[in-house]
Design a protein around this motif. Structure first.
Motif, PDB file in Angstrom:
ATOM      1  N   ARG A 207       5.040   1.102  -5.113  1.00 47.27           N
ATOM      2  CA  ARG A 207       5.863  -0.065  -4.813  1.00 47.27           C
ATOM      3  C   ARG A 207       5.247  -0.352  -3.302  1.00 47.27           C
ATOM      4  NH1 ARG A 207      10.602  -2.200  -6.444  1.00 47.27           N
ATOM      5  NH2 ARG A 207      11.202  -0.069  -7.275  1.00 47.27           N
ATOM      6  N   GLU A 208       5.168   0.553  -2.430  1.00 52.67           N
ATOM      7  CA  GLU A 208       4.659   0.567  -1.134  1.00 52.67           C
ATOM      8  C   GLU A 208       3.097  -0.351  -1.132  1.00 52.67           C
ATOM      9  OE1 GLU A 208       6.318   0.336   1.652  1.00 52.67           O
ATOM     10  OE2 GLU A 208       7.751   2.022   1.477  1.00 52.67           O
ATOM     11  N   LYS A 209       2.514   0.393  -1.932  1.00 53.66           N
ATOM     12  CA  LYS A 209       0.875  -0.386  -2.204  1.00 53.66           C
ATOM     13  C   LYS A 209       1.134  -1.678  -2.492  1.00 53.66           C
ATOM     14  CE  LYS A 209      -1.494   3.779  -3.151  1.00 53.66           C
ATOM     15  NZ  LYS A 209      -2.473   4.361  -4.235  1.00 53.66           N
ATOM     16  N   ILE A 210       1.940  -2.107  -3.609  1.00 52.89           N
ATOM     17  CA  ILE A 210       2.164  -3.593  -3.950  1.00 52.89           C
ATOM     18  C   ILE A 210       2.537  -4.445  -2.911  1.00 52.89           C
ATOM     19  CG2 ILE A 210       3.300  -5.071  -5.398  1.00 52.89           C
ATOM     20  CD1 ILE A 210       3.250  -2.706  -7.429  1.00 52.89           C
ATOM     21  N   ILE A 211       3.501  -4.073  -1.884  1.00 51.85           N
ATOM     22  CA  ILE A 211       3.834  -4.671  -0.835  1.00 51.85           C
ATOM     23  C   ILE A 211       2.983  -4.959  -0.010  1.00 51.85           C
ATOM     24  CG2 ILE A 211       5.411  -4.637   1.158  1.00 51.85           C
ATOM     25  CD1 ILE A 211       7.550  -3.061  -0.745  1.00 51.85           C
ATOM     26  N   ARG A 212       2.064  -3.797   0.233  1.00 54.88           N
ATOM     27  CA  ARG A 212       0.887  -4.081   1.263  1.00 54.88           C
ATOM     28  C   ARG A 212       0.118  -5.203   0.727  1.00 54.88           C
ATOM     29  NH1 ARG A 212       1.331   1.653   2.435  1.00 54.88           N
ATOM     30  NH2 ARG A 212      -0.031   2.258   0.969  1.00 54.88           N
ATOM     31  N   HIS A 213      -0.290  -5.233  -0.448  1.00 54.04           N
ATOM     32  CA  HIS A 213      -1.171  -6.265  -1.112  1.00 54.04           C
ATOM     33  C   HIS A 213      -0.522  -7.594  -0.946  1.00 54.04           C
ATOM     34  CE1 HIS A 213      -4.511  -4.160  -2.726  1.00 54.04           C
ATOM     35  NE2 HIS A 213      -3.842  -3.057  -3.342  1.00 54.04           N
ATOM     36  N   VAL A 214       0.601  -7.712  -1.037  1.00 49.41           N
ATOM     37  CA  VAL A 214       1.434  -8.906  -0.810  1.00 49.41           C
ATOM     38  C   VAL A 214       1.177  -9.495   0.362  1.00 49.41           C
ATOM     39  CG1 VAL A 214       3.731 -10.100  -0.814  1.00 49.41           C
ATOM     40  CG2 VAL A 214       3.209  -8.434  -2.796  1.00 49.41           C
ATOM     41  N   PHE A 215       1.506  -8.749   1.570  1.00 46.68           N
ATOM     42  CA  PHE A 215       1.180  -9.125   2.784  1.00 46.68           C
ATOM     43  C   PHE A 215      -0.307  -9.502   3.052  1.00 46.68           C
ATOM     44  CE2 PHE A 215       5.401  -6.923   3.623  1.00 46.68           C
ATOM     45  CZ  PHE A 215       5.871  -8.027   4.565  1.00 46.68           C
ATOM     46  N   LYS A 216      -0.960  -8.796   2.371  1.00 46.19           N
ATOM     47  CA  LYS A 216      -2.474  -8.998   2.657  1.00 46.19           C
ATOM     48  C   LYS A 216      -2.903 -10.341   2.144  1.00 46.19           C
ATOM     49  CE  LYS A 216      -7.083  -6.748   2.175  1.00 46.19           C
ATOM     50  NZ  LYS A 216      -7.803  -5.542   2.185  1.00 46.19           N
TER      51      LYS A 216
END
Length: 224
Positions: A207-216
């Motif tokens: 989930r944290e990885k996906i959130i990071r991609h969203v911000f990117k």
């Protein structure tokens, strides 16, 4: 700056969209001191005066702000001194930021795969090996840490459990989701269905990885 807790995870995103991860070591007025592990395979060397976006993952919330690198303190574990100055935003985790996108993906409602335990790595691996035998195509329309919206020409019932592959840059996720709402769009040529799907049995690391991609993605959209 008291909103931060020491040893919270922080993500530093450059204007080019490159990401470095670290931990908050100290806070002095409006200066943040972040340690970076030299063993991090995604380590990026930042320079003085570099403008960055900082994303802090702090317990029940995510806080983002713009900053600038003031100094790099050498040592066994390099530490960046960051001046935080504007565009603060606090996002509750349960509200997950959603970003529009257009990504092809594959999914299946195959019962053999949807019944697997996605908290068991060996069973996720098994699903990876089999999903292409049963996969259907769709387009992801938006994405968040809690789920996604997608379009497909297949009619799917609300409440259906799906297994799908999500590819984001160098990360590939095999995930499970539940369809929570459905809209129908018709034209003279065809019918397309739009679905909202929430992630289920997803571990916090993914989930944290996906959130990071969203911000990117958000960062890149702002640059454009």
């Amino acid at each position: 700056m008291s909103v931060f807790n020491l040893m919270s995870k922080v993500e530093l995103i450059t204007e080019n969209g490159e990401i470095t991860f670290g931990l908050i070591q100290d806070l002095v007025e409006n200066r943040l001191y972040v340690s970076i592990s030299p063993d991090d395979r995604e380590f990026k060397l930042l320079k003085q005066d570099d403008k960055i976006k900082c994303i802090v993952y702090d317990k029940a919330r995510i806080l983002g702000f713009d900053g600038v690198i003031l100094n790099r303190i050498a040592g066994d574990m390099p530490i960046y001194e960051i001046l935080s100055y504007e565009n603060f935003e606090i996002i509750q985790r349960r509200e997950y930021v959603r970003v529009k996108t257009s990504l092809p993906f594959i999914y299946t409602d195959n019962k053999q795969l949807t019944k697997l335990n996605f908290n068991d790595y060996s069973q996720v691996t098994k699903a990876f090996e089999k999903i292409k035998e049963f996969s259907k195509d769709g387009i992801i329309l938006d994405l968040s840490g809690g789920g996604l919206k997608f379009a497909s020409e297949e009619s799917i019932q609300v409440g259906m459990i799906l297994v799908f592959v999500l590819e984001l840059l160098d990360d590939i996720f095999m995930l499970k989701g539940e369809v929570v709402h459905k809209n129908i769009k018709t034209s003279s040529n065809k019918t397309v269905y739009n679905y909202g799907m929430k992630f289920i049995e997803i571990n916090e690391k993914n989930r944290e990885k996906i959130i990071r991609h969203v911000f990117k993605i958000m960062r890149k959209n702002k640059i454009k």
